[in-house]
Design a protein around this motif. Structure first.
Motif, PDB file in Angstrom:
ATOM      1  N   ARG A  37       0.831  -1.387  -0.418  1.00 49.13           N
ATOM      2  CA  ARG A  37      -0.300  -0.518  -0.095  1.00 49.13           C
ATOM      3  C   ARG A  37       0.853   1.549  -0.179  1.00 49.13           C
ATOM      4  N   SER A  38       2.388   0.780   0.545  1.00 48.13           N
ATOM      5  CA  SER A  38       2.809   2.081   0.619  1.00 48.13           C
ATOM      6  C   SER A  38       4.117   2.245   0.358  1.00 48.13           C
ATOM      7  N   PHE A  39       5.239   3.207  -0.441  1.00 43.56           N
ATOM      8  CA  PHE A  39       5.676   2.774  -1.181  1.00 43.56           C
ATOM      9  C   PHE A  39       7.125   4.235  -0.813  1.00 43.56           C
ATOM     10  N   ALA A  40       8.251   3.600  -1.192  1.00 44.10           N
ATOM     11  CA  ALA A  40       9.710   5.001  -0.875  1.00 44.10           C
ATOM     12  C   ALA A  40      10.145   4.642  -2.357  1.00 44.10           C
ATOM     13  N   VAL A  69       7.507   7.520 -11.250  1.00 45.21           N
ATOM     14  CA  VAL A  69       6.969   7.156 -10.652  1.00 45.21           C
ATOM     15  C   VAL A  69       5.921   7.485  -9.702  1.00 45.21           C
ATOM     16  N   ILE A  70       6.974   8.277  -8.879  1.00 47.50           N
ATOM     17  CA  ILE A  70       6.062   8.652  -7.539  1.00 47.50           C
ATOM     18  C   ILE A  70       4.905   9.224  -7.861  1.00 47.50           C
ATOM     19  N   HIS A  80       3.240   7.454  -0.943  1.00 43.83           N
ATOM     20  CA  HIS A  80       3.829   8.074  -0.646  1.00 43.83           C
ATOM     21  C   HIS A  80       5.221   8.383   1.171  1.00 43.83           C
ATOM     22  N   VAL A  81       5.824   7.795   0.951  1.00 44.37           N
ATOM     23  CA  VAL A  81       6.372   7.669   2.569  1.00 44.37           C
ATOM     24  C   VAL A  81       7.772   7.590   2.495  1.00 44.37           C
ATOM     25  N   ALA A  86       7.921   2.292   4.579  1.00 46.63           N
ATOM     26  CA  ALA A  86       7.076   1.652   3.313  1.00 46.63           C
ATOM     27  C   ALA A  86       7.103   0.784   3.124  1.00 46.63           C
ATOM     28  N   ASP A  87       5.578  -0.331   2.496  1.00 44.36           N
ATOM     29  CA  ASP A  87       5.626  -1.560   1.827  1.00 44.36           C
ATOM     30  C   ASP A  87       6.916  -1.539   1.278  1.00 44.36           C
TER      31      ASP A  87
END
Length: 191
Positions: A37-40, A69-70, A80-81, A86-87
């Protein structure tokens, strides 16, 4: 008349699908992508071999790709974390390879008439195939599970290397096409 129209629409659809850019995808069949659910963003942990191309080996391309990408992942509903929260981590790299194609043997047939020819001349000719080379670049996006540190998904697109193919607009379009595949896999794996 309707039959001709249906045939024309079918042929046009087949033509347009054939012209669509090809996106390639690999994924870990054991990974549950629906939980992501979250990415960096992270910088490429293992850079591909050095590319000696002013287009591909460019900090400007890196910035374009990162922004695309972001923005695309946020648009698709991912948060975006920071790197620790981030997951999954996302990064990109490029590679380049010389490609060749054979123009194939050629055959020709012609007819000449004119004031310098008395009557009609028929010409038949043949030629051997020639190989042409071009540089093909791959824009690769990797999804890495943060907990395990393992690559769980990779998508890429290959295209000829020329400046317009890696412009801001072209990179955004390529990134969107690649990440559409990620979003589709993530959604379909949750059912």
């Amino acid at each position: 008349m309707r039959t001709k129209m249906k045939i024309a629409i079918s042929l046009l659809t087949i033509f347009l699908v054939g012209c669509a850019p090809r996106i390639y995808v690999e994924q870990d069949s054991q990974a549950n992508l629906s939980e992501l659910r979250s990415f960096a963003w992270i910088d490429d942990p293992e850079p591909a071999k050095k590319v000696d191309s002013p287009i591909l080996d460019s900090e400007l391309l890196s910035k374009r790709t990162r922004r695309a990408v972001i923005a695309t992942l946020i648009e698709f509903g991912y948060e975006h974390v920071d790197v620790e929260s981030a997951d999954f981590h996302v990064t990109y790299h490029v590679s380049s390879q010389e490609q060749y194609y054979n123009r194939g043997p050629r055959f020709g047939f012609g007819v000449s008439t004119g004031r310098y020819h008395h009557g009609t001349s028929v010409h038949v000719g043949t030629g051997f195939g020639t190989y042409r080379g071009y540089e093909e670049g791959s824009l690769i996006i990797d999804i890495i599970d943060r907990a395990s540190g393992e690559l769980v998904w990779r998508g890429w697109q290959n295209k000829s290397v020329y400046q317009d193919a890696y412009s801001e607009e072209a990179v955004s379009k390529s990134v969107r096409l690649i990440l559409d595949e990620f979003a589709y896999v993530e959604v379909s794996s949750s059912y």
